[in-house]
Write a protein that holds these residues in place. Structure first.
Motif, PDB file in Angstrom:
ATOM      1  N   CYS A   1      16.190  14.574 -12.597  1.00  0.00           N
ATOM      2  CA  CYS A   1      14.988  14.636 -11.754  1.00  0.00           C
ATOM      3  C   CYS A   1      14.356  13.263 -11.608  1.00  0.00           C
ATOM      4  CB  CYS A   1      13.972  15.612 -12.351  1.00  0.00           C
ATOM      5  SG  CYS A   1      14.467  17.353 -12.198  1.00  0.00           S
ATOM      6  N   GLY A   2      14.328  12.516 -12.722  1.00  0.00           N
ATOM      7  CA  GLY A   2      13.756  11.173 -12.642  1.00  0.00           C
ATOM      8  C   GLY A   2      14.531  10.289 -11.698  1.00  0.00           C
ATOM      9  N   GLY A   3      15.853  10.375 -11.796  1.00  0.00           N
ATOM     10  CA  GLY A   3      16.676   9.579 -10.886  1.00  0.00           C
ATOM     11  C   GLY A   3      16.491   9.999  -9.438  1.00  0.00           C
ATOM     12  N   TRP A   4      16.374  11.325  -9.218  1.00  0.00           N
ATOM     13  CA  TRP A   4      16.177  11.829  -7.855  1.00  0.00           C
ATOM     14  C   TRP A   4      14.848  11.346  -7.293  1.00  0.00           C
ATOM     15  CZ3 TRP A   4      12.428  15.103  -5.808  1.00  0.00           C
ATOM     16  CH2 TRP A   4      12.679  15.548  -4.513  1.00  0.00           C
ATOM     17  N   LEU A   5      13.811  11.387  -8.111  1.00  0.00           N
ATOM     18  CA  LEU A   5      12.504  10.935  -7.651  1.00  0.00           C
ATOM     19  C   LEU A   5      12.539   9.455  -7.291  1.00  0.00           C
ATOM     20  CD1 LEU A   5      10.124  12.770 -10.148  1.00  0.00           C
ATOM     21  CD2 LEU A   5      10.337  13.197  -7.693  1.00  0.00           C
ATOM     22  N   LEU A   6      13.166   8.655  -8.153  1.00  0.00           N
ATOM     23  CA  LEU A   6      13.241   7.224  -7.867  1.00  0.00           C
ATOM     24  C   LEU A   6      14.027   6.961  -6.594  1.00  0.00           C
ATOM     25  CD1 LEU A   6      13.885   5.750 -11.422  1.00  0.00           C
ATOM     26  CD2 LEU A   6      11.793   5.553 -10.051  1.00  0.00           C
ATOM     27  N   ALA A   7      14.994   7.834  -6.310  1.00  0.00           N
ATOM     28  CA  ALA A   7      15.854   7.604  -5.150  1.00  0.00           C
ATOM     29  C   ALA A   7      15.276   8.148  -3.863  1.00  0.00           C
ATOM     30  CB  ALA A   7      17.225   8.238  -5.398  1.00  0.00           C
ATOM     31  N   THR A   8      14.291   9.071  -3.951  1.00  0.00           N
ATOM     32  CA  THR A   8      13.833   9.729  -2.725  1.00  0.00           C
ATOM     33  C   THR A   8      12.358   9.546  -2.420  1.00  0.00           C
ATOM     34  OG1 THR A   8      13.433  11.791  -3.946  1.00  0.00           O
ATOM     35  CG2 THR A   8      15.618  11.511  -2.927  1.00  0.00           C
ATOM     36  N   VAL A   9      11.510   9.500  -3.443  1.00  0.00           N
ATOM     37  CA  VAL A   9      10.091   9.500  -3.185  1.00  0.00           C
ATOM     38  C   VAL A   9       9.644   8.247  -2.459  1.00  0.00           C
ATOM     39  CG1 VAL A   9       7.823   9.464  -4.282  1.00  0.00           C
ATOM     40  CG2 VAL A   9       9.550  11.053  -5.092  1.00  0.00           C
ATOM     41  N   ARG A  10      10.175   7.092  -2.849  1.00  0.00           N
ATOM     42  CA  ARG A  10       9.708   5.843  -2.254  1.00  0.00           C
ATOM     43  C   ARG A  10      10.877   5.024  -1.696  1.00  0.00           C
ATOM     44  NH1 ARG A  10       5.887   2.710  -6.203  1.00  0.00           N
ATOM     45  NH2 ARG A  10       5.466   1.586  -4.276  1.00  0.00           N
ATOM     46  N   VAL A  11      11.737   5.702  -0.947  1.00  0.00           N
ATOM     47  CA  VAL A  11      12.849   4.979  -0.344  1.00  0.00           C
ATOM     48  C   VAL A  11      12.530   4.564   1.082  1.00  0.00           C
ATOM     49  CG1 VAL A  11      14.588   6.115  -1.750  1.00  0.00           C
ATOM     50  CG2 VAL A  11      13.943   7.120   0.424  1.00  0.00           C
ATOM     51  N   GLY A  12      11.400   4.991   1.624  1.00  0.00           N
ATOM     52  CA  GLY A  12      11.020   4.623   2.974  1.00  0.00           C
ATOM     53  C   GLY A  12      10.156   3.373   2.982  1.00  0.00           C
ATOM     54  N   VAL A  13       9.973   2.831   4.179  1.00  0.00           N
ATOM     55  CA  VAL A  13       9.073   1.699   4.376  1.00  0.00           C
ATOM     56  C   VAL A  13       8.022   2.112   5.389  1.00  0.00           C
ATOM     57  CG1 VAL A  13      10.775  -0.049   3.778  1.00  0.00           C
ATOM     58  CG2 VAL A  13      10.626   0.736   6.144  1.00  0.00           C
ATOM     59  N   GLY A  14       6.846   1.517   5.301  1.00  0.00           N
ATOM     60  CA  GLY A  14       5.740   1.904   6.173  1.00  0.00           C
ATOM     61  C   GLY A  14       5.273   0.762   7.045  1.00  0.00           C
ATOM     62  N   LEU A  15       4.917   1.087   8.292  1.00  0.00           N
ATOM     63  CA  LEU A  15       4.441   0.079   9.232  1.00  0.00           C
ATOM     64  C   LEU A  15       3.258   0.635  10.013  1.00  0.00           C
ATOM     65  CD1 LEU A  15       4.812  -2.683  10.662  1.00  0.00           C
ATOM     66  CD2 LEU A  15       6.327  -1.505  12.280  1.00  0.00           C
ATOM     67  N   ALA A  16       2.125  -0.074   9.946  1.00  0.00           N
ATOM     68  CA  ALA A  16       0.951   0.264  10.753  1.00  0.00           C
ATOM     69  C   ALA A  16       0.925  -0.681  11.945  1.00  0.00           C
ATOM     70  CB  ALA A  16      -0.324   0.134   9.932  1.00  0.00           C
ATOM     71  N   LEU A  17       1.046  -0.131  13.153  1.00  0.00           N
ATOM     72  CA  LEU A  17       1.092  -0.918  14.384  1.00  0.00           C
ATOM     73  C   LEU A  17      -0.165  -0.656  15.197  1.00  0.00           C
ATOM     74  CD1 LEU A  17       2.720  -2.733  16.390  1.00  0.00           C
ATOM     75  CD2 LEU A  17       3.598  -0.590  17.374  1.00  0.00           C
ATOM     76  N   SER A  18      -0.937  -1.706  15.464  1.00  0.00           N
ATOM     77  CA  SER A  18      -2.180  -1.572  16.222  1.00  0.00           C
ATOM     78  C   SER A  18      -2.074  -2.328  17.539  1.00  0.00           C
ATOM     79  CB  SER A  18      -3.372  -2.110  15.421  1.00  0.00           C
ATOM     80  OG  SER A  18      -3.530  -1.399  14.211  1.00  0.00           O
ATOM     81  N   ALA A  19      -2.360  -1.641  18.650  1.00  0.00           N
ATOM     82  CA  ALA A  19      -2.420  -2.262  19.970  1.00  0.00           C
ATOM     83  C   ALA A  19      -3.873  -2.217  20.420  1.00  0.00           C
ATOM     84  CB  ALA A  19      -1.520  -1.517  20.955  1.00  0.00           C
ATOM     85  N   THR A  20      -4.588  -3.294  20.220  1.00  0.00           N
ATOM     86  CA  THR A  20      -6.019  -3.325  20.493  1.00  0.00           C
ATOM     87  C   THR A  20      -6.288  -3.737  21.938  1.00  0.00           C
ATOM     88  OG1 THR A  20      -6.217  -5.634  19.801  1.00  0.00           O
ATOM     89  CG2 THR A  20      -6.447  -3.967  18.095  1.00  0.00           C
ATOM     90  N   ASP A  21      -7.488  -3.449  22.397  1.00  0.00           N
ATOM     91  CA  ASP A  21      -7.937  -3.934  23.701  1.00  0.00           C
ATOM     92  C   ASP A  21      -9.451  -4.112  23.669  1.00  0.00           C
ATOM     93  OD1 ASP A  21      -9.214  -1.428  24.270  1.00  0.00           O
ATOM     94  OD2 ASP A  21      -7.307  -0.637  24.987  1.00  0.00           O
ATOM     95  N   GLY A  22      -9.982  -4.683  24.732  1.00  0.00           N
ATOM     96  CA  GLY A  22     -11.404  -4.999  24.761  1.00  0.00           C
ATOM     97  C   GLY A  22     -12.312  -3.803  24.637  1.00  0.00           C
ATOM     98  N   ALA A  23     -11.811  -2.632  25.054  1.00  0.00           N
ATOM     99  CA  ALA A  23     -12.643  -1.429  25.005  1.00  0.00           C
ATOM    100  C   ALA A  23     -12.509  -0.670  23.691  1.00  0.00           C
ATOM    101  CB  ALA A  23     -12.289  -0.497  26.168  1.00  0.00           C
ATOM    102  N   GLY A  24     -11.572  -1.107  22.831  1.00  0.00           N
ATOM    103  CA  GLY A  24     -11.351  -0.403  21.578  1.00  0.00           C
ATOM    104  C   GLY A  24     -12.268  -0.877  20.459  1.00  0.00           C
ATOM    105  N   ASP A  25     -12.258  -0.142  19.372  1.00  0.00           N
ATOM    106  CA  ASP A  25     -13.066  -0.457  18.198  1.00  0.00           C
ATOM    107  C   ASP A  25     -12.177  -1.127  17.160  1.00  0.00           C
ATOM    108  OD1 ASP A  25     -14.641  -0.540  15.943  1.00  0.00           O
ATOM    109  OD2 ASP A  25     -15.474   1.471  16.204  1.00  0.00           O
ATOM    110  N   ALA A  26     -12.220  -2.451  17.108  1.00  0.00           N
ATOM    111  CA  ALA A  26     -11.352  -3.201  16.193  1.00  0.00           C
ATOM    112  C   ALA A  26     -11.627  -2.843  14.738  1.00  0.00           C
ATOM    113  CB  ALA A  26     -11.521  -4.697  16.418  1.00  0.00           C
ATOM    114  N   ASP A  27     -12.896  -2.605  14.390  1.00  0.00           N
ATOM    115  CA  ASP A  27     -13.231  -2.254  13.008  1.00  0.00           C
ATOM    116  C   ASP A  27     -12.608  -0.913  12.620  1.00  0.00           C
ATOM    117  OD1 ASP A  27     -14.670  -4.556  12.624  1.00  0.00           O
ATOM    118  OD2 ASP A  27     -16.595  -3.660  13.168  1.00  0.00           O
TER     119      ASP A  27
END
Length: 323
Positions: free
Chosen positions: A32-58
């Protein structure tokens, strides 16, 4: 092993049943420990923001930071990228930024099985982001912010694949037709099957699909600008899709579950594929994650997203780099 040694030292026989039990338990825990290490955090994350003048940057920054805290226990590596997108001419730069962000994460974590993407921006921009996710070799999970004062802050809303996951949910559908005088009249309540048989190829003008996931199918604040735009585009018909509900009910929203989001995407795709799009014009109101998913599945079918500009009245224009 300790039980066996103790038994031999004291001159007794080992208790094989206990020994076998402990060995089996240890093997299960190690596995189970090996499975968790191999599956729980095998992905990578990306936050992509496309801002504009009318949006709320904060607000964009706050959401990106919240996604970072959430991702600390989910992703092996994560990153945040942001770019101002004021017009369709900025889309190529946004595409380069997205591709480069995903490539960098892949190089840092080559064993990553998937990319978790949080998109922040306008629906018409999100549609183009979805078009660019038609890549092989790595899964993409679309996340959305569901902070409501308790529980998890983000949800894996849609897992992208060759086709939408889940069974299409029911949607309220309404049809507006163009009459001989050029005006659009309606609404008519019809089924998806009837849309597909009664709307022929739009040789004299495009067909419009207007998706409103925040209000009923007859929401005047949405229908008014959409029909005005459709008349300007000389559209032959407008199909409006919304979450089921009665007119005058409180503002609705998708429930915080993957099933809710994926079944909604599947339902919208089912409607869009019944309509002739040469091109088709797409009006979107709802979570940005839905527009990204629609862009992924409609990227090669002739649908163009429409950009909404607030005003009195608000207006829509085509959002594309193509002439």
């Amino acid at each position: 092993m300790g039980l066996a040694i103790d038994a031999f030292v004291k001159g007794g026989s080992p208790r094989w049943a206990y020994l076998a039990g402990f060995l089996a338990g240890g093997a299960v825990l190690s596995g189970c420990g090996g499975w968790l290490l191999a599956t729980v955090r095998v992905g990578v994350g990306l936050a992509l923001s496309a801002t504009d003048g009318a949006g709320d940057a904060d607000r964009y920054l706050d959401e990106a930071e919240s996604f970072g805290r959430f991702g600390a226990g989910v992703f092996a590596v994560q990153s945040t990228v942001q770019l101002p997108v004021e017009s369709a001419e900025d889309l190529p730069n946004l595409r380069k930024l997205l591709r480069s962000g995903m490539r960098t994460l892949s190089q840092v974590e080559p064993q990553a099985a998937s990319v978790g993407l949080l998109f922040q921006g306008r629906q018409h921009v999100g549609f183009h982001v979805g078009r660019w996710l038609n890549v092989a070799g790595r899964g993409v999970d679309l996340y959305t912010d569901i902070r409501d004062g308790g529980g998890a802050s983000h949800l894996r809303a849609v897992r992208l694949g060759p086709s939408p996951h889940g069974r299409p949910r029911d949607l309220d559908l309404a049809l507006y037709r163009r009459e001989e005088d050029g005006d659009l009249t309606g609404p008519e309540t019809m089924s998806v099957e009837v849309f597909g048989t009664e709307l022929d190829s739009p040789a004299e003008g495009p067909v419009c699909l207007a998706v409103n996931l925040n209000a009923p199918v007859d929401d005047a604040s949405f229908i008014g600008p959409v029909l005005a735009s459709a008349r300007t585009e000389n559209a032959t018909a407008v199909v409006v899709a919304a979450l089921p509900g009665r007119s005058g009910a409180p503002t609705r929203a998708l429930g915080p579950s993957t099933k809710e989001y994926e079944s909604t995407v599947a339902a919208i795709i089912a409607v869009a594929r019944k309509l002739p799009a040469a091109p088709g014009l797409l009006y979107l109101k709802g979570p940005a994650v839905i527009s990204v998913a629609l862009g992924r599945y409609l990227h090669d079918t002739g649908w163009l997203p429409m950009r909404y500009t607030p005003g009195t009245p608000g207006t829509y224009t085509r959002y594309t780099t193509e002439p």
